[in-house]
Scaffold this active site. Structure first.
Site, PDB file in Angstrom:
ATOM      1  N   TYR A  43      12.551 -33.595  60.062  1.00 21.35           N
ATOM      2  CA  TYR A  43      13.664 -33.636  59.099  1.00 21.35           C
ATOM      3  C   TYR A  43      13.765 -32.277  58.387  1.00 21.35           C
ATOM      4  O   TYR A  43      13.037 -31.350  58.729  1.00 21.35           O
ATOM      5  CB  TYR A  43      13.481 -34.819  58.139  1.00 21.35           C
ATOM      6  CG  TYR A  43      13.593 -36.141  58.882  1.00 21.35           C
ATOM      7  CD1 TYR A  43      14.831 -36.580  59.363  1.00 21.35           C
ATOM      8  CD2 TYR A  43      12.481 -36.914  59.179  1.00 21.35           C
ATOM      9  CE1 TYR A  43      14.951 -37.758  60.089  1.00 21.35           C
ATOM     10  CE2 TYR A  43      12.591 -38.099  59.902  1.00 21.35           C
ATOM     11  CZ  TYR A  43      13.829 -38.507  60.354  1.00 21.35           C
ATOM     12  OH  TYR A  43      13.950 -39.665  61.083  1.00 21.35           O
TER      13      TYR A  43
ATOM     14  N   HIS B 155       8.040 -34.759  60.527  1.00 21.11           N
ATOM     15  CA  HIS B 155       8.772 -35.485  61.586  1.00 21.11           C
ATOM     16  C   HIS B 155      10.078 -34.866  62.061  1.00 21.11           C
ATOM     17  O   HIS B 155      10.896 -35.535  62.677  1.00 21.11           O
ATOM     18  CB  HIS B 155       9.046 -36.949  61.155  1.00 21.11           C
ATOM     19  CG  HIS B 155       7.821 -37.686  60.712  1.00 21.11           C
ATOM     20  ND1 HIS B 155       7.854 -38.893  60.077  1.00 21.11           N
ATOM     21  CD2 HIS B 155       6.500 -37.371  60.813  1.00 21.11           C
ATOM     22  CE1 HIS B 155       6.613 -39.300  59.803  1.00 21.11           C
ATOM     23  NE2 HIS B 155       5.780 -38.374  60.244  1.00 21.11           N
TER      24      HIS B 155
ATOM     25  N   HIS C 176       9.186 -35.541  51.741  1.00 21.67           N
ATOM     26  CA  HIS C 176       9.124 -35.769  53.190  1.00 21.67           C
ATOM     27  C   HIS C 176       9.310 -34.424  53.900  1.00 21.67           C
ATOM     28  O   HIS C 176      10.428 -33.965  54.099  1.00 21.67           O
ATOM     29  CB  HIS C 176      10.212 -36.757  53.598  1.00 21.67           C
ATOM     30  CG  HIS C 176      10.067 -37.294  54.996  1.00 21.67           C
ATOM     31  ND1 HIS C 176       9.284 -36.690  55.957  1.00 21.67           N
ATOM     32  CD2 HIS C 176      10.609 -38.382  55.593  1.00 21.67           C
ATOM     33  CE1 HIS C 176       9.354 -37.386  57.083  1.00 21.67           C
ATOM     34  NE2 HIS C 176      10.152 -38.421  56.885  1.00 21.67           N
TER      35      HIS C 176
END
Ligand code: FMN
Length: 375
Positions: free
Chosen positions: A181, A179, A176
């Site tokens: 993070y 976004h 990930h």
């Protein structure tokens, strides 16, 4: 007349991994894992999407083994005997139903410092929010700037998670990097003000991700697919951009691609929107053109509303179904290879079967109340 969606139902191969079709379940945090253990209900939830015809499932974000990784309640860990045993069941059930599966490996970074509904610092209440520079936004310091030792520890935690995923039988992993993070906080100059090897040019801001990818590649071997998710937008700023044109995108992607990413998952909120002026290619289209690697597109597939509400600053409450429109046309044209469906797969576990049968008109609307159940 139903859209011609045949292109969605052709097989696709990533390295040696054979996917039955082009449909991917987008990673979606569901907060249904008390004590951070994914239970039988989580396994059944993913199995139902596999039975519904999804080719590749990417799980909800799951925390790597570092006390600073988490920020939200009831998110599953990707470490510890109990959590890993829970994930093993998920893998077995999804495989039984004929789909492939990747865990999404997650460190929330500075978002741990934001708080609010559904947030928690448990089980490590004294551990601060980590970030490259402790910044939530430019000029807004809310957490801890990571030392080089801490960077190495977190890189090690990502690598271990990937090794565990492979040992459990997951077919591939997703990092990930989107976004807002942790990995994305390194990418964005608004949150990365470092002056060492991890800050400065876009290539240096990509170094943290490069370390993770290189570390994983060295352990999992040449064929095990690494999917990398990235986005322009951040949860704390929907208008933020990492890059403004295709040249900058190339400078950003090249180190990641060279380090060993096999598939880029290009997170956009509306898949049909061109990324840069002068071309109708979306972010996945550009990424595929630049890197030559397979790409996943995502964003409002078969839904009218984008998943984030600009005014409410949260997940949109409701969306009526929409025609798949030109998705299959773009896929056939070769803009991208795979398409990820998010909310519509929550509301319609059998989305692929319905679409394949030309029964698109039977797809249910997405409603926020669907998030209150894991069915
Ligand atoms: C409830 C919910 C949870 C989400 N959690 C994650 C997550 O854990 N990791 C991630 O990368 N994206 C997450 N997303 C974003 C989705 O993966 C996807 O990109 C987004 O929903 C757009 O696709 P859609 O319009 O088909 O829903 C989440 C979205 C929703 C609706």
């Amino acid at each position: 007349m139903p859209a011609d969606t045949d292109a969605l139902f052709t097989p696709f191969t990533i390295n040696k991994l054979e996917l039955p079709n082009r449909i991917v379940m987008a990673p979606m945090t569901r907060n249904f894992s008390p004590d951070n253990i994914p239970g039988d209900n989580v396994a059944s939830y993913y199995r139902r999407r596999a039975e519904g015809g999804t080719g590749l499932i990417i799980t909800e974000g799951t925390y790597i083994n570092h006390p600073s990784a988490g920020a939200y309640e009831n998110v599953p860990f990707f470490y510890g005997d109990q959590a890993l045993a829970g994930w093993k069941k998920v893998v077995d059930e999804v495989h039984w139903a004929g789909a492939k599966i990747a865990p999404q490996l997650w460190h929330t970074g500075i978002m741990r410092g934001v708080g609010g509904e559904g947030a928690t610092l448990e089980p490590y209440p004294n551990v601060p929010a980590f970030g490259p520079s402790g910044l939530l936004m430019p000029g807004k310091e809310i957490g801890h700037a990571m030392s080089l030792d801490e960077i190495n520890q977190v890189v090690g935690a990502y690598v271990q998670a990937a090794v565990d995923a492979q040992a459990l039988g997951f077919d591939c992993i997703e990092l990930h990097g989107a976004h807002g993070y942790l990995i994305d906080q390194f990418f964005w100059e608004g949150t990365n003000q470092r002056h060492d090897a991890y800050g400065g040019s876009i290539a240096k801001r990509a170094q943290f991700a490069v370390d993770i990818i290189t570390g994983i590649r060295a352990k999992v071997g040449p064929d095990y697919p690494i999917i990398f998710r990235f986005s322009q937008w951040k949860l704390m700023n929907y208008q933020a951009r990492l890059v403004n044109n295709s040249e900058e995108l190339e400078q950003f992607l090249k180190p990641l691609s060279d380090a060993g990413v096999d598939v880029f998952h290009c997170s956009t909120r509306r898949f049909w929107q061109p990324e840069f002026e002068g071309s109708d290619l979306n972010l996945a289209g550009w990424t595929q053109k630049i890197t030559g690697k397979p790409c996943i597109t995502v964003g409002s597939i078969s839904l009218e509303e984008d998943f984030l509400d600009e005014n409410a600053r949260g997940i949109s409450e409701h969306s009526e179904p929409a025609s798949i429109g030109n998705l299959a046309t773009l896929l056939k044209r070769g803009d991208f290879d795979l398409v990820a469906v998010g909310r519509s797969l929550i509301s319609n576990p059998d989305w692929p079967k319905l679409v394949r049968a030309g029964r698109e008109s039977e797809l249910l609307a997405y409603d926020q109340s669907d998030l209150t159940r894991l069915d």
